[in-house]
Design an enzyme around this catalytic site. Sequence first.
Site, PDB file in Angstrom:
ATOM      1  N   GLU A  47       0.724  -1.237  -0.021  1.00 20.22           N
ATOM      2  CA  GLU A  47      -0.215  -0.145  -0.077  1.00 20.22           C
ATOM      3  C   GLU A  47       0.987   1.068   0.059  1.00 20.22           C
ATOM      4  OE1 GLU A  47      -3.423   1.896   3.002  1.00 20.22           O
ATOM      5  OE2 GLU A  47      -1.761   0.964   3.841  1.00 20.22           O
ATOM      6  N   ASN A 110      -7.315   5.918  -1.938  1.00 20.34           N
ATOM      7  CA  ASN A 110      -6.351   5.060  -1.491  1.00 20.34           C
ATOM      8  C   ASN A 110      -6.597   3.744  -2.644  1.00 20.34           C
ATOM      9  OD1 ASN A 110      -4.243   3.075  -0.527  1.00 20.34           O
ATOM     10  ND2 ASN A 110      -4.857   3.766   1.577  1.00 20.34           N
ATOM     11  N   LYS A 127      -9.869   1.815  -1.990  1.00 22.63           N
ATOM     12  CA  LYS A 127      -9.801   1.212  -0.535  1.00 22.63           C
ATOM     13  C   LYS A 127     -11.097   1.532  -0.007  1.00 22.63           C
ATOM     14  CE  LYS A 127      -7.266   1.210   3.990  1.00 22.63           C
ATOM     15  NZ  LYS A 127      -5.813   1.549   4.606  1.00 22.63           N
ATOM     16  N   GLU A 146      -6.385   9.015   7.467  1.00 23.07           N
ATOM     17  CA  GLU A 146      -7.088   8.453   6.029  1.00 23.07           C
ATOM     18  C   GLU A 146      -8.473   8.948   5.968  1.00 23.07           C
ATOM     19  OE1 GLU A 146      -6.121   4.264   4.591  1.00 23.07           O
ATOM     20  OE2 GLU A 146      -4.947   4.153   6.329  1.00 23.07           O
ATOM     21  N   CYS A 172      -4.785  -2.998   2.983  1.00 19.12           N
ATOM     22  CA  CYS A 172      -4.741  -2.730   4.527  1.00 19.12           C
ATOM     23  C   CYS A 172      -5.819  -3.223   5.374  1.00 19.12           C
ATOM     24  CB  CYS A 172      -3.817  -1.267   4.636  1.00 19.12           C
ATOM     25  SG  CYS A 172      -3.397  -1.136   6.286  1.00 19.12           S
ATOM     26  N   ASN A 197       0.401  -0.430   5.387  1.00 22.96           N
ATOM     27  CA  ASN A 197       1.086   0.298   6.024  1.00 22.96           C
ATOM     28  C   ASN A 197       0.510   0.222   7.597  1.00 22.96           C
ATOM     29  OD1 ASN A 197       2.660   2.924   4.114  1.00 22.96           O
ATOM     30  ND2 ASN A 197       1.989   0.700   3.265  1.00 22.96           N
TER      31      ASN A 197
END
Length: 314
Positions: A47, A110, A127, A146, A172, A197
């Site tokens: 990621e 993302n 994501k 995020e 993730c 991450n």
Amino acid sequence: MSRIVTVGAAQLGPIQRAHSRTDVVRRLIDLMRRARAMGCDLVAFPELGLTTFFPRWWMEDQAEVDAFFEREMPGPETRPLFEEAARLGIGFTIGYAELTVEDGRTRHFNTSILVDKAGRIVGKYRKIHLPGHAGHEPWRAFQHLEKRYFEVGNLGWPVSRAFGGIMGLCICNDRRWPETYRVMGMQGVEMVLLGYNTPEHHPPAPEQDHLAEFHNHLSMQAGAYQNSTWVVGVAKAGVEEGCMLIGGTAIIAPSGEIVAKALGRDDELIVAACDLDHAVSYKTTIFNFAAHRRPEAYGLITERAGVVPPPGDE
């Protein structure tokens, strides 16, 4: 008959804020060349594999934020990665911050893409399960913004027919949620490629810190087993801008067993020859969805119970 896809899971050590895209792409190409030398058909990167994990900082200047995003893929700095993949005849997957214009407005996602052996993008995912927070929380040793910098992905969980099988992508925090694997599992997915991450320290619940790597593998192994699929989980690891990121890069079989695992928290390549047909035994017996899954009962359960709020949220 076997359908073998030899996969390289290319864990990255930290990417610091001062590292340029060009610096990082050189590292990716080195890992890609090593993977091809070891017979890999496909190499998976983490990621946000082109930059440091920038959501750890509160930024108010949108231009500063947007500097971490890719406006096209490939772009001038990432094209060498695609060209080298085509030259070597190896596919890859990588996560990055995507800036795009849709419906007349600028969007931030993302994102992860799947690239075939000719250097063509054949799969894309944005994501969905964004962790962290959107508001400023300066009490944290580092933030996890995020929800501030990305929108929830709008592509669902598509699968791609590539590399002789059915391939899926997630990113993730998605790995912790059973719906991620199940939606792809219902489409017959045979290999899920995911990058992460993940900080070792979780400021809202530090009592969970010692379980970070255990929970990482637990969620991926459960997803693999319950949906009869290979799972390739790839970390960006090590001390990045003062934040320790877990490693634990792993290739997991449809049985839920880890067949290869990274040893450290630096740039590291692990390889496994993954027989996609290994999933058939599970898809046709224990996890034969058509024979044993009972979605008609699930609706009754949720209708009666509803969604139970966490303590204090009533």
